[in-house]
Design a protein around this motif. Sequence first.
Motif, PDB file in Angstrom:
ATOM      1  N   SER A   1       1.440   9.402  15.072  1.00 56.50           N
ATOM      2  CA  SER A   1       0.498   8.300  14.842  1.00 56.50           C
ATOM      3  C   SER A   1      -0.564   8.698  13.830  1.00 56.50           C
ATOM      4  O   SER A   1      -0.878   7.937  12.907  1.00 56.50           O
ATOM      5  N   LEU A   2      -1.101   9.877  14.006  1.00 60.03           N
ATOM      6  CA  LEU A   2      -2.138  10.355  13.084  1.00 60.03           C
ATOM      7  C   LEU A   2      -1.575  10.588  11.685  1.00 60.03           C
ATOM      8  O   LEU A   2      -2.223  10.248  10.688  1.00 60.03           O
ATOM      9  N   ARG A   3      -0.380  11.143  11.607  1.00 64.56           N
ATOM     10  CA  ARG A   3       0.205  11.411  10.285  1.00 64.56           C
ATOM     11  C   ARG A   3       0.557  10.119   9.555  1.00 64.56           C
ATOM     12  O   ARG A   3       0.445  10.054   8.333  1.00 64.56           O
ATOM     13  N   GLU A   4       0.970   9.093  10.294  1.00 65.76           N
ATOM     14  CA  GLU A   4       1.243   7.809   9.645  1.00 65.76           C
ATOM     15  C   GLU A   4      -0.040   7.171   9.133  1.00 65.76           C
ATOM     16  O   GLU A   4      -0.061   6.576   8.060  1.00 65.76           O
ATOM     17  N   LYS A   5      -1.127   7.310   9.877  1.00 61.17           N
ATOM     18  CA  LYS A   5      -2.423   6.791   9.411  1.00 61.17           C
ATOM     19  C   LYS A   5      -2.894   7.550   8.171  1.00 61.17           C
ATOM     20  O   LYS A   5      -3.500   6.979   7.284  1.00 61.17           O
TER      21      LYS A   5
END
Length: 193
Positions: free
Chosen positions: A153-157
């Motif tokens: 989730s963080l890497r996609e953001k």
Amino acid sequence: MSAYLTLFISAVIVNNFVLTRFLGLCIFFGVSKNLDASLGMGMAVTSVITLSSMLAWVVYNFVLVPFNLVFLKTVVFVLLIASFVQLLEIIIKKQAPALYNMWGIYLLLIATNCVVLGVPLINAESNYGFVESVVNSIGSGLGFALAIVLMASLREKLRLADVPKPLEGLGVAFILAGMLALSFMGFSGMISL
């Protein structure tokens, strides 16, 4: 019942294999680029951990201990895990080829993932009963899934963020993993087993 809940919460959050014990990092960094792949991998690892731990408990308690072959537990557990991963690969290749292609080499890495081997070994060393072993296995697998989904989730953001050139890719991923690990390490000592 509260002992099982405590064991489950401990396995998911307090003693998270990825973020507090730093095991299984190859798959963690490799698959966490995509949220869908991470969710699928988390569920695959959870199922492999749970099924292999159940079978490992049976083999350990009904074969290795009675015949005084406990020294073979690591070899036996590795063979059990490799068998489950091979079966999972065959099923996913036939039933979900898109997921199979998305995971790539990381599917085979489940067999060598130290989390998948560590859970049955910890269950055997802790002398957990069958139900405790299953609860710990499910909690450990879901803890792995939680960590990889949070990271994805963080890497996609971050794909939409303005990240400095030297930190793009794995550089910022390592920083994120460190921050996640710090947040999970804050729970250490809350539950002692």
